[in-house]
Design a protein around this motif. Structure first.
Motif, PDB file in Angstrom:
ATOM      1  N   ALA A 118      26.179 -36.509  58.619  1.00 28.64           N
ATOM      2  CA  ALA A 118      25.978 -37.593  59.434  1.00 28.64           C
ATOM      3  C   ALA A 118      27.135 -38.457  59.493  1.00 28.64           C
ATOM      4  O   ALA A 118      28.180 -38.036  59.318  1.00 28.64           O
ATOM      5  N   LEU A 141      21.764 -42.930  52.031  1.00 28.88           N
ATOM      6  CA  LEU A 141      20.920 -41.783  51.407  1.00 28.88           C
ATOM      7  C   LEU A 141      21.321 -41.636  49.885  1.00 28.88           C
ATOM      8  O   LEU A 141      20.351 -41.807  49.043  1.00 28.88           O
ATOM      9  N   VAL A 153      22.812 -33.878  44.965  1.00 31.21           N
ATOM     10  CA  VAL A 153      22.244 -33.923  46.296  1.00 31.21           C
ATOM     11  C   VAL A 153      23.545 -33.793  47.361  1.00 31.21           C
ATOM     12  O   VAL A 153      23.513 -33.255  48.226  1.00 31.21           O
ATOM     13  N   TYR A 199      24.621 -31.048  49.963  1.00 28.54           N
ATOM     14  CA  TYR A 199      25.118 -31.400  51.401  1.00 28.54           C
ATOM     15  C   TYR A 199      26.450 -31.062  51.914  1.00 28.54           C
ATOM     16  O   TYR A 199      26.598 -30.301  52.766  1.00 28.54           O
ATOM     17  N   LEU A 256      15.903 -39.882  52.964  1.00 34.44           N
ATOM     18  CA  LEU A 256      15.650 -38.277  52.603  1.00 34.44           C
ATOM     19  C   LEU A 256      15.436 -37.321  53.774  1.00 34.44           C
ATOM     20  O   LEU A 256      15.875 -36.342  54.033  1.00 34.44           O
ATOM     21  N   ILE A 271      17.948 -37.976  56.970  1.00 34.39           N
ATOM     22  CA  ILE A 271      19.287 -37.202  56.811  1.00 34.39           C
ATOM     23  C   ILE A 271      18.957 -35.714  56.867  1.00 34.39           C
ATOM     24  O   ILE A 271      19.711 -35.000  57.640  1.00 34.39           O
ATOM     25  N   ALA A 272      17.755 -35.174  56.218  1.00 34.36           N
ATOM     26  CA  ALA A 272      17.762 -33.814  56.285  1.00 34.36           C
ATOM     27  C   ALA A 272      17.349 -33.275  57.633  1.00 34.36           C
ATOM     28  O   ALA A 272      17.603 -32.000  58.007  1.00 34.36           O
ATOM     29  N   GLN A 300      18.473 -34.163  60.434  1.00 40.24           N
ATOM     30  CA  GLN A 300      19.633 -34.290  61.378  1.00 40.24           C
ATOM     31  C   GLN A 300      20.585 -33.270  60.813  1.00 40.24           C
ATOM     32  O   GLN A 300      21.508 -32.858  61.712  1.00 40.24           O
ATOM     33  N   HIS A 301      20.655 -32.946  59.838  1.00 42.05           N
ATOM     34  CA  HIS A 301      21.633 -32.195  59.002  1.00 42.05           C
ATOM     35  C   HIS A 301      21.869 -30.783  59.687  1.00 42.05           C
ATOM     36  O   HIS A 301      23.175 -30.236  59.818  1.00 42.05           O
ATOM     37  N   LEU A 311      19.085 -23.988  57.267  1.00 39.69           N
ATOM     38  CA  LEU A 311      19.573 -25.066  56.400  1.00 39.69           C
ATOM     39  C   LEU A 311      18.701 -26.040  56.403  1.00 39.69           C
ATOM     40  O   LEU A 311      18.576 -26.725  55.453  1.00 39.69           O
ATOM     41  N   GLU A 326      16.344 -25.563  53.859  1.00 31.65           N
ATOM     42  CA  GLU A 326      17.110 -25.749  52.617  1.00 31.65           C
ATOM     43  C   GLU A 326      17.037 -27.340  52.374  1.00 31.65           C
ATOM     44  O   GLU A 326      16.872 -27.775  51.119  1.00 31.65           O
ATOM     45  N   CYS A 327      17.586 -28.275  53.379  1.00 33.09           N
ATOM     46  CA  CYS A 327      17.635 -29.824  52.974  1.00 33.09           C
ATOM     47  C   CYS A 327      16.280 -30.192  52.891  1.00 33.09           C
ATOM     48  O   CYS A 327      15.866 -31.040  52.014  1.00 33.09           O
ATOM     49  N   LEU A 357      15.330 -29.361  49.078  1.00 33.05           N
ATOM     50  CA  LEU A 357      16.302 -30.350  48.168  1.00 33.05           C
ATOM     51  C   LEU A 357      15.771 -31.769  48.225  1.00 33.05           C
ATOM     52  O   LEU A 357      15.295 -32.418  47.039  1.00 33.05           O
ATOM     53  N   SER A 358      14.826 -32.521  49.485  1.00 28.38           N
ATOM     54  CA  SER A 358      14.306 -33.612  49.611  1.00 28.38           C
ATOM     55  C   SER A 358      12.988 -33.347  48.840  1.00 28.38           C
ATOM     56  O   SER A 358      12.598 -34.416  47.812  1.00 28.38           O
ATOM     57  N   MET A 408      12.481 -31.386  46.027  1.00 26.54           N
ATOM     58  CA  MET A 408      12.632 -31.721  44.754  1.00 26.54           C
ATOM     59  C   MET A 408      13.005 -32.989  44.272  1.00 26.54           C
ATOM     60  O   MET A 408      12.499 -33.501  43.155  1.00 26.54           O
ATOM     61  N   TRP A 459      14.113 -24.096  47.437  1.00 29.17           N
ATOM     62  CA  TRP A 459      15.678 -24.548  47.736  1.00 29.17           C
ATOM     63  C   TRP A 459      16.448 -23.011  47.241  1.00 29.17           C
ATOM     64  O   TRP A 459      17.147 -22.802  48.054  1.00 29.17           O
ATOM     65  N   TYR A 508      18.889 -21.582  49.943  1.00 28.28           N
ATOM     66  CA  TYR A 508      20.421 -21.932  49.664  1.00 28.28           C
ATOM     67  C   TYR A 508      20.902 -20.671  49.895  1.00 28.28           C
ATOM     68  O   TYR A 508      21.886 -20.514  50.343  1.00 28.28           O
TER      69      TYR A 508
END
Lengths: 299, 289
Positions: free
Chosen positions: A59, A67, A100, A104, B198, B201-202, B204-205, B223, B226-227, B230-231, B233, B259, B263
């Protein structure tokens, strides 16, 4: 009176923590080429300049740091709600948020680089191994300091917002401070050292970033080393001043006029900074700028 | 008028991903409702799985929308998804068992209005704008609802039953007694702010990290999963404060396994697509430079 002295002490401590956080944040993002310098790192292979610079685009900096800090604050809040000691809770929150951030970072580098395969940009595993850990270390310092200052605001100054919400607000502020202050220094001074000072980045030089060091090839740790001297501390002073002045005006002037005192002082501070900025800009142009007339810049 | 600069070549068509994401998210949310029916908290992790299904769908929507040349607006798409979704989510929690359906309908209305404003009032004139923003708002509402169900045990505001599942009331132990507290709850403690980011960002990443001429659909979707895990977790760790330890640990283990799998798979896919996979090697010589 004692109360005000205590509050001013907390204000000074929060300002100091914010200075450390700002410096660490900027060095972290410079090593990762996050924020606006990322566009040139991303562009370089497309212009034929294969490089060994870490390209971690998560981002923009403000949402990403929103975040990390909100996550550190949220986990710290959850542990504190379970009656765990605040310092331990904040350390655990910052540690998990750093994990995290590291995950990322690796996925961002792998994704961006793999999508540039058409231009022959290889994935360098040693970059991931050596630079992710360094950015994580800086991120931990920044997250820990910022979550701590949020906790100070909440617990010592009695801010009505809960910890995760303060984390969201100050995380975005931290990312914005680093992105606005330190990144231009990295982007224009480090990546374009081959250009004349003040020449800007003409289209023909797009992507032609500095890829070779004094000896050998440059990687992002060199960039972190370079920006740790001026860019990082400048971001630190920026974020530290934001936090300090914001708390200072609230602590001292909130009682005047049912809160309006703090608002008026805030407006006065903004006006003073606007005058200082304008003065510095004019002074710098007079002393350094090769362009005295705007017409010449268009050539 | 914007020009479509990239097309989706090959891969699963968007319509299929949309339907799969929507259906899986709703099924996951209703499986987490087993908590209320059976009277336990162990099914909380289904909320996280529902959120991941919605996130995967949402990231592909971003890809469709961003193929009209708004490459710099990828992170903002995540923000608008959750910003519009949070309104629908909070409103829908009043409707108990019907909450997911109400959230979908309301989010679709909000998204359509936002899309209309963007296209007609702000004159963006992107053909898929209204449809995409409608999808994004639904994705935001469903993801928030999923993670909320995972952290608090239920997506509803005050369901019947002996268990205290509530978004706005937690409990504090004072002298061995359990007292209700608004500050130590999901919304009162603003954990929703952390969950907001959380998810945002996940979502759009995936596209933000994989965009470029070598974009591949499977790599991007892997991906995003995976994000999402992660969120999940991190949500499981935060849920320790609000639900039972056993339920939180179960959520965490499900998140960790997912995850780890996604990953390692993502790294394999990156290896497949990369030009070269080098360890401590110099910059290769390219002609002309």
């Amino acid at each position: 009176m004692d109360n005000i002295v205590f509050s001013i002490g907390i204000t000074a401590l929060a300002g100091a923590l914010a200075t450390v956080a700002g410096a660490a944040e900027d060095v972290e993002s410079d090593i990762g080429s996050q924020g606006d310098p990322n566009s040139q790192v991303q562009l370089a292979p497309q212009m034929g300049y294969i490089h060994r610079i870490y390209n971690k685009a998560i981002a923009g900096e403000p949402p990403a740091w929103g975040l990390w800090i909100a996550l550190g604050a949220g986990i710290a809040w959850a542990f504190m709600a379970m009656q765990i000691n605040p310092i331990l809770a904040i350390v655990l929150g910052a540690g998990l948020a750093t994990f995290v951030q590291g995950v990322y970072s690796t996925t961002a580098y792998l994704g961006r680089t793999a999508s540039l395969s058409k231009f022959g940009q290889p994935v360098y595993i040693d970059i991931i191994k050596s630079m992710t850990t360094v950015t994580m270390a800086h991120a931990f310092v920044a997250i820990f300091a910022t979550v701590t200052l949020c906790h100070l605001m909440n617990a010592a100054l009695g801010h009505p917002f809960p910890l995760p919400l303060l984390g969201l607000v100050w995380g975005i502020a931290l990312g914005a401070a680093g992105s606005a202050t330190g990144n231009p220094y990295y982007g224009k001074e480090r990546q374009y050292q081959t250009q004349n000072f003040g020449a800007g980045v003409p289209i023909s030089a797009s992507g032609n970033i500095v890829r070779y060091a004094e000896a050998g090839e440059r990687n992002s740790l060199d960039n972190g080393f370079f920006t740790a001297k001026l860019g990082g501390p400048a971001s630190g002073v920026c974020f530290g001043l934001i936090v300090f002045l914001e708390l200072w005006r609230t602590v001292l002037f909130e009682k005047i006029g049912a809160g309006w005192g703090a608002i008026i002082v805030g407006v006065i501070i903004i006006l003073i900074f606007t005058i200082i900025d304008r003065y510095i800009e004019v002074w710098a142009r007079k002393n350094y700028g090769p362009y005295t007339k705007p017409e010449e810049t268009s050539s | 008028m914007s020009v479509k600069v990239e097309v989706i070549e090959g891969g699963v068509p968007h319509q299929k991903i949309l339907i799969a994401g929507l259906v899986l998210a709703v099924i996951g949310l209703y499986l987490s409702y087993l908590n209320v029916i059976v009277g336990t908290q162990m099914f909380a992790f289904f909320g996280g799985l529902a959120a991941i299904a919605a996130l995967v769908w949402g990231s592909h929507t971003i890809k469709v929308l961003a193929s009209y040349g708004i490459g710099t607006g990828v992170p903002s798409a995540g923000m608008i998804a959750f910003g519009s979704g949070v309104i629908a989510f909070l409103f829908a929690t009043k409707y108990g068992v019907l909450a997911p359906i109400v959230a979908i309908v309301l989010a679709a209305v909000i998204g359509a209005i936002l899309g209309y404003l963007a296209n007609e009032v702000l004159s963006m004139h992107i053909p898929v704008m209204i449809k995409s923003l409608t999808e994004m708002a639904v994705v935001g509402a469903l993801s928030l609802m999923g993670f909320s169900a995972m952290i608090t045990g239920s997506f509803a505001f005050s369901p019947q039953g002996s268990f205290i599942f509530s978004l706005t009331t937690g409990s504090v132990k004072v002298l061995g007694m359990s007292l209700p507290s608004y500050q130590s709850s999901y919304i009162g403690g603003a954990l929703i702010a952390t969950v907001f980011l959380l998810g945002a960002i996940a979502i759009q990443h995936g596209f933000n990290a994989c965009l470029g001429p070598g974009w591949k659909q499977d790599r991007m979707l892997m991906l995003v999963a995976e994000c999402g895990f992660l969120s999940m977790m991190m949500c499981a760790i935060m849920s320790v404060a609000l639900i039972s330890l056993a339920a939180a640990i179960l959520s965490f283990i499900v998140g960790l396994l997912g995850w780890y799998y996604t990953y390692t798979k993502y790294i394999e896919l990156s290896k497949r697509d990369a030009a070269a996979w080098l360890d401590a090697k110099p910059i290769p010589e390219v002609e002309g430079h």
